[in-house]
Write an enzyme that holds these catalytic residues in place. Structure first.
Site, PDB file in Angstrom:
ATOM      1  CG  HIS A   1      20.562 -14.898  -1.752  1.00 55.34           C
ATOM      2  ND1 HIS A   1      20.416 -16.257  -1.676  1.00 55.34           N
ATOM      3  CD2 HIS A   1      19.668 -14.381  -0.871  1.00 55.34           C
ATOM      4  CE1 HIS A   1      19.467 -16.551  -0.784  1.00 55.34           C
ATOM      5  NE2 HIS A   1      19.000 -15.427  -0.275  1.00 55.34           N
TER       6      HIS A   1
ATOM      7  N   PRO B   1       0.808  -1.208   0.000  1.00 55.46           N
ATOM      8  CG  PRO B   1      -0.632  -1.445   1.830  1.00 55.46           C
ATOM      9  CD  PRO B   1       0.574  -2.038   1.192  1.00 55.46           C
ATOM     10  N   GLY B   2       0.372   2.294  -0.667  1.00 53.34           N
ATOM     11  CA  GLY B   2       1.023   3.598  -0.603  1.00 53.34           C
ATOM     12  C   GLY B   2       2.259   3.748  -1.458  1.00 53.34           C
TER      13      GLY B   2
ATOM     14  N   GLY C   1       2.200   4.023  -4.709  1.00 57.13           N
ATOM     15  CA  GLY C   1       1.923   4.826  -5.895  1.00 57.13           C
ATOM     16  C   GLY C   1       1.275   4.063  -7.044  1.00 57.13           C
ATOM     17  CE  LYS C   2      -0.860  -1.254  -5.021  1.00 56.81           C
ATOM     18  NZ  LYS C   2      -0.185  -0.663  -3.838  1.00 56.81           N
ATOM     19  CB  THR C   3      -4.005   4.962  -6.998  1.00 54.78           C
ATOM     20  OG1 THR C   3      -4.415   3.850  -6.205  1.00 54.78           O
ATOM     21  CG2 THR C   3      -5.209   5.703  -7.515  1.00 54.78           C
TER      22      THR C   3
ATOM     23  CD  GLU D   1      18.327 -10.465   0.013  1.00 57.12           C
ATOM     24  OE1 GLU D   1      18.500 -11.007  -1.105  1.00 57.12           O
ATOM     25  OE2 GLU D   1      17.449 -10.859   0.813  1.00 57.12           O
TER      26      GLU D   1
HETATM   27  P1  ADP Z   1      -1.232   2.863  -3.737  1.00 59.00           P
HETATM   28  O1  ADP Z   1      -2.286   2.951  -4.782  1.00 59.00           O
HETATM   29  O2  ADP Z   1      -0.043   2.072  -4.164  1.00 59.00           O
HETATM   30  O3  ADP Z   1      -1.741   2.431  -2.408  1.00 59.00           O
HETATM   31  P2  ADP Z   1      -1.305   5.666  -4.032  1.00 59.00           P
HETATM   32  O4  ADP Z   1      -1.008   5.875  -5.447  1.00 59.00           O
HETATM   33  O5  ADP Z   1      -2.750   5.683  -3.631  1.00 59.00           O
HETATM   34  O6  ADP Z   1      -0.658   4.331  -3.525  1.00 59.00           O
HETATM   35  O7  ADP Z   1      -0.480   6.715  -3.174  1.00 59.00           O
HETATM   36  C1  ADP Z   1      -1.103   7.621  -2.270  1.00 59.00           C
HETATM   37  C2  ADP Z   1      -0.415   8.971  -2.325  1.00 59.00           C
HETATM   38  O8  ADP Z   1       0.938   8.859  -1.866  1.00 59.00           O
HETATM   39  C3  ADP Z   1      -0.301   9.514  -3.716  1.00 59.00           C
HETATM   40  O9  ADP Z   1      -1.437  10.264  -4.058  1.00 59.00           O
HETATM   41  C4  ADP Z   1       0.947  10.391  -3.637  1.00 59.00           C
HETATM   42  O10 ADP Z   1       0.655  11.634  -3.061  1.00 59.00           O
HETATM   43  C5  ADP Z   1       1.808   9.630  -2.672  1.00 59.00           C
HETATM   44  N1  ADP Z   1       2.736   8.720  -3.372  1.00 59.00           N
HETATM   45  C6  ADP Z   1       2.758   7.364  -3.280  1.00 59.00           C
HETATM   46  N2  ADP Z   1       3.736   6.845  -4.039  1.00 59.00           N
HETATM   47  C7  ADP Z   1       4.355   7.872  -4.650  1.00 59.00           C
HETATM   48  C8  ADP Z   1       5.450   7.979  -5.563  1.00 59.00           C
HETATM   49  N3  ADP Z   1       6.099   6.893  -6.015  1.00 59.00           N
HETATM   50  N4  ADP Z   1       5.814   9.225  -5.988  1.00 59.00           N
HETATM   51  C9  ADP Z   1       5.171  10.318  -5.530  1.00 59.00           C
HETATM   52  N5  ADP Z   1       4.137  10.277  -4.674  1.00 59.00           N
HETATM   53  C10 ADP Z   1       3.715   9.086  -4.214  1.00 59.00           C
HETATM   54 ZN    ZN Z   2      17.353 -15.264   0.984  1.00 57.64          ZN
HETATM   55 MG    MG Z   3      -4.282   3.138  -4.218  1.00 53.21          MG
END
Ligand code: ADP
Ligand code: ZN
Ligand code: MG
Length: 455
Positions: A273, A46-47, A49-51, A270
């Protein structure tokens, strides 16, 4: 949103570029014979940046973006979820070119087979079936391209039907950012924040190992609030530090943030490995080593990139693979003279491989060219082996042979690492400094060359 808003995800972005090219110039893409992708699964904690990546992909291509989340479907009455899926696809098709994004797809896409049903799953099943038929029902073509993206942090629970060719057959891994990645993310999120002139972004990034992009965005925001509260003109590194403490407290003792001892152990593991992969004759070259936790449970990882597709694998290569798997624990024993739980996955994989060598591929002289593996049976959705035809004596020999193979390779790995102790220390230091390094770091350590973290 564009890729400028995403930091520390260069590898994922590299893999998504093809999607953009397709959305932007579908005719061109088709004319050149590209296979048009349909579904892309973004996998990561989570968090990370997938979305954001999905939105930015639509943004880069300049196409419409439709978003929904699997968890929204779970509570619905029977039939409603399926209707929602149908609507979503219809809207997207009308607005094409478009990207459809389904967040938390595991909420609807969990494996259907096997597990004992407690009821209440009908809705999910109908929704999933509708989703599958929508995906199958439209052909992505050059005139109205629609790309489906989905996100999950639990790919292992997904129904295999979703991952079949022509559905979500592309997977893009999105991990927690490394040191350079965190610097990029902090820069992005400090754009509208007035930082003190001496605010050192690199130092800030060093203070936040294991934090996701969302955590970093939070901390930056919290720092600004703290600075505002004390009527300061700009945000200092002390505000940032205090913000980290607040966020950590809010996150409750999270294992993702490793203390230095654990980090060092993981780095040695690591490096073990990676060095074995470089030292044995038949292993795939190392492309990346990282001590940034990638998923729950895993503390670090070493990626090997096969140089070619393999159809036949020789016994020597299998033994080398087992040696590489044992390299992690072997390094730990050499350095600490004690062992940790960090090798359970390695041990499982090595044991499994050794078992197949002796029971399926006739690679043990004691057991000969005979198949001992039982019939695979489906049991409660999982595969179980039926070994009832084997005599107890045979089972004993199989167990002893598996143990011999794994132990010999573990000892071989230990021997190699003892011989290259200096390289092991150097690579570990390199990893502790940079958090993730590419394959060239392994060669440098073996050659005794000092390195700096690459930008
Ligand atoms: P996920 O979908 O993976 O849970 P989100 O895309 O919803 O993560 O990320 C939530 C917020 O965190 C984003 O709107 C952004 O503000 C910040 N964030 C997360 N990942 C990144 C990243 N790689 N670069 C910049 N901001 C990020
Ligand atoms: Zn290992
Ligand atoms: Mg998300």
């Amino acid at each position: 949103m564009t890729y400028k808003d995403v930091g520390g995800a260069d590898e994922a972005i590299g893999e998504l570029r093809e999607i953009i090219q397709f959305l932007k110039e579908p005719e061109q893409f088709e004319r050149l014979g590209g296979r048009i992708p349909k579904g892309v699964l973004l996998v990561g904690p989570p968090g990370t940046g997938k979305t954001l990546l999905a939105k930015a992909t639509a943004g880069e291509a300049g196409v419409s973006f439709f978003e929904t989340s699997g968890s929204e479907f779970v509570e619905m009455f029977v039939g409603v979820g399926a209707a929602r899926v149908r609507d979503l696809f219809e809207q997207a098709r009308k607005a094409a070119p478009a990207v459809i994004f389904i967040d938390e797809i595991d909420a609807i896409g969990q494996s259907r087979g096997g597990v004992i049903r407690m009821g209440g799953n009908d809705e999910r099943e109908q929704t999933l079936n509708q989703l599958l038929s929508e995906i199958d029902g439209f052909t992505t073509n050059a005139t109205n391209p629609v790309i489906i993206m989905a996100a999950t942090n639990r790919p292992e629970v997904l129904d295999p039907a979703l991952l079949r060719a022509g559905r979500f057959d592309r997977q893009v891994i999105v991990g927690n950012p490394d040191l350079i990645g965190r610097q990029q993310i902090l820069r992005i999120h400090s754009k509208n924040v007035t930082l003190a002139p001496d605010f050192d972004i690199e130092r800030a990034a060093r203070m936040t190992p294991g934090f996701s992009g969302a955590d970093l965005a939070n901390i930056m925001n919290e720092s600004a609030l703290l600075a505002a509260r004390r009527n300061a003109e700009h945000v200092t590194i002390l505000d940032f530090e205090e913000a980290i403490e607040r966020i950590i407290a809010g996150l409750e003792q999270r294992t993702r943030v490793m203390n230095d001892d654990v980090k060092r152990t993981v780095a040695y593991h690591e490096s073990g490995h990676a060095l074995i992969a470089a030292l044995v004759p038949n292993a795939d070259p190392v492309s990346k080593i990282s001590i940034v936790p990638r998923s729950r449970g895993a503390l670090g990882y070493t990626l090997q990139m096969p140089e070619e597709d393999r159809y036949l694998i020789r016994k020597e290569e299998l033994l080398d693979r087992i040696a590489v798997m044992m390299g992690g624990r072997a390094a730990e024993t050499i350095i600490y003279e004690q062992i940790s739980t960090g090798a359970s996955d390695d041990i499982q994989r090595a044991t499994e491989l050794a078992r197949r060598m002796v029971t399926e591929w006739g690679m043990s002289e004691k057991l000969g060219w005979v198949r001992y593996a039982g019939q695979q049976m489906q049991y409660l959705g999982g595969a179980v082996e039926d070994n009832s035809a084997l005599s107890p004596e045979t089972r004993d020999v199989i167990d002893a042979e598996i143990k011999r193979i794994v132990t010999e390779q573990a000892e071989r790995a230990q021997g190699l690492l003892s011989q290259h102790r200096k390289a092991l220390d150097m690579l570990t230091d390199d990893l502790l400094r940079c958090e993730s390094v590419d394959g060239s770091a392994v060669a440098a350590a073996l050659a005794g060359e000092e390195r700096v973290c690459e930008k």
